[in-house]
Design a protein around this motif. Sequence first.
Motif, PDB file in Angstrom:
ATOM      1  N   TYR A 261       0.839  -1.194   0.000  1.00 36.92           N
ATOM      2  CA  TYR A 261       0.000   0.000   0.000  1.00 36.92           C
ATOM      3  C   TYR A 261       0.880   1.252   0.000  1.00 36.92           C
ATOM      4  O   TYR A 261       2.043   1.211   0.409  1.00 36.92           O
ATOM      5  CB  TYR A 261      -0.934  -0.004   1.211  1.00 36.92           C
ATOM      6  N   THR A 262       0.286   2.352  -0.455  1.00 38.27           N
ATOM      7  CA  THR A 262       1.058   3.587  -0.601  1.00 38.27           C
ATOM      8  C   THR A 262       1.490   4.187   0.734  1.00 38.27           C
ATOM      9  O   THR A 262       2.332   5.091   0.752  1.00 38.27           O
ATOM     10  CB  THR A 262       0.254   4.637  -1.387  1.00 38.27           C
ATOM     11  N   ASP A 263       0.941   3.689   1.843  1.00 36.04           N
ATOM     12  CA  ASP A 263       1.370   4.174   3.152  1.00 36.04           C
ATOM     13  C   ASP A 263       2.305   3.185   3.847  1.00 36.04           C
ATOM     14  O   ASP A 263       2.568   3.297   5.040  1.00 36.04           O
ATOM     15  CB  ASP A 263       0.158   4.471   4.049  1.00 36.04           C
ATOM     16  N   GLU A 264       2.822   2.199   3.087  1.00 33.16           N
ATOM     17  CA  GLU A 264       3.729   1.194   3.640  1.00 33.16           C
ATOM     18  C   GLU A 264       5.137   1.365   3.072  1.00 33.16           C
ATOM     19  O   GLU A 264       5.333   2.033   2.056  1.00 33.16           O
ATOM     20  CB  GLU A 264       3.220  -0.214   3.327  1.00 33.16           C
ATOM     21  N   ASP A 265       6.090   0.714   3.728  1.00 35.19           N
ATOM     22  CA  ASP A 265       7.480   0.721   3.274  1.00 35.19           C
ATOM     23  C   ASP A 265       7.676  -0.424   2.283  1.00 35.19           C
ATOM     24  O   ASP A 265       7.617  -1.595   2.682  1.00 35.19           O
ATOM     25  CB  ASP A 265       8.409   0.553   4.470  1.00 35.19           C
TER      26      ASP A 265
END
Length: 275
Positions: A261-265
């Motif tokens: 996801y775009t909020d993950e590393d």
Amino acid sequence: MNAKVKALLIKTRRRLFGQNVGNNISAFKGNGIDFAELKEYSYGDDVRKINWKVTAREQKPYINVFNEERELNIVIAFVLSGSIYFGSVRQKQEVMAEVLGLLAFSAVKNSDRVSTLFFDEAVERFFKPTKSPKTLSAAVEHAMNVEVLGKKADMQALASYLLNSVKNRSIVLLVGDFYDMPDLSYLGAKHETYAVIVRDPFEEAPQLYGEYDLLDPVTQRHTVMQIDTALTKEYRARLKAHDEALFEHFREHRIAYTKIYTDEDPFIKLREMLK
């Protein structure tokens, strides 16, 4: 090269070439003499690697898998689509570019050659096999800046292209949002195949209520739509069913996959997948 691309390249290379060698995500395997593990034979595997003792004991064929001691052929396919021009945290396109950089520079750190392919309904651009950091940086820059609005992903065309153009058994990494349902059975049989799915949390669980003027990033058509709880619930159910079918297809054909996801590393998720 703009500042955003430079920052992404610095971040990517620092993760891979920094002091902490234990964080290296390279886990690619191939034809070496260093035994790694046994795996059940699948179509396309080298019959010369069959372990006959284990095969006789288990009554089904198993092959020896070795750690690579010579360079591998690695192909990274960046799937272009208008749908990657979206992000509530970061643009999916930007995260995919970071994934591309991590995979490519990891392969170079492992002394392997990397080909980079950009594909929508046909080849948009191809970077030839290389170990050059300069060429890989150019591929990451292209991933960040390529125009994707109005483009449509055709995963079946991509799978056919890779089957026909990549002759030797290779490691193939597909990077996209996978809203197109592909048949990767033949590709997974011929090549060691990985799927990296990049999504935004909002597009899987939208919080919308009321009338909206929506723009389709693929067709670029506007639609005025009344959205309520029942519609979002149906949308989530359809997307969940799509993903469950997609994951089952991957498992059936031994295709390793991860969803980022775009909020993950991305680094952490890729390291887990390649292990």
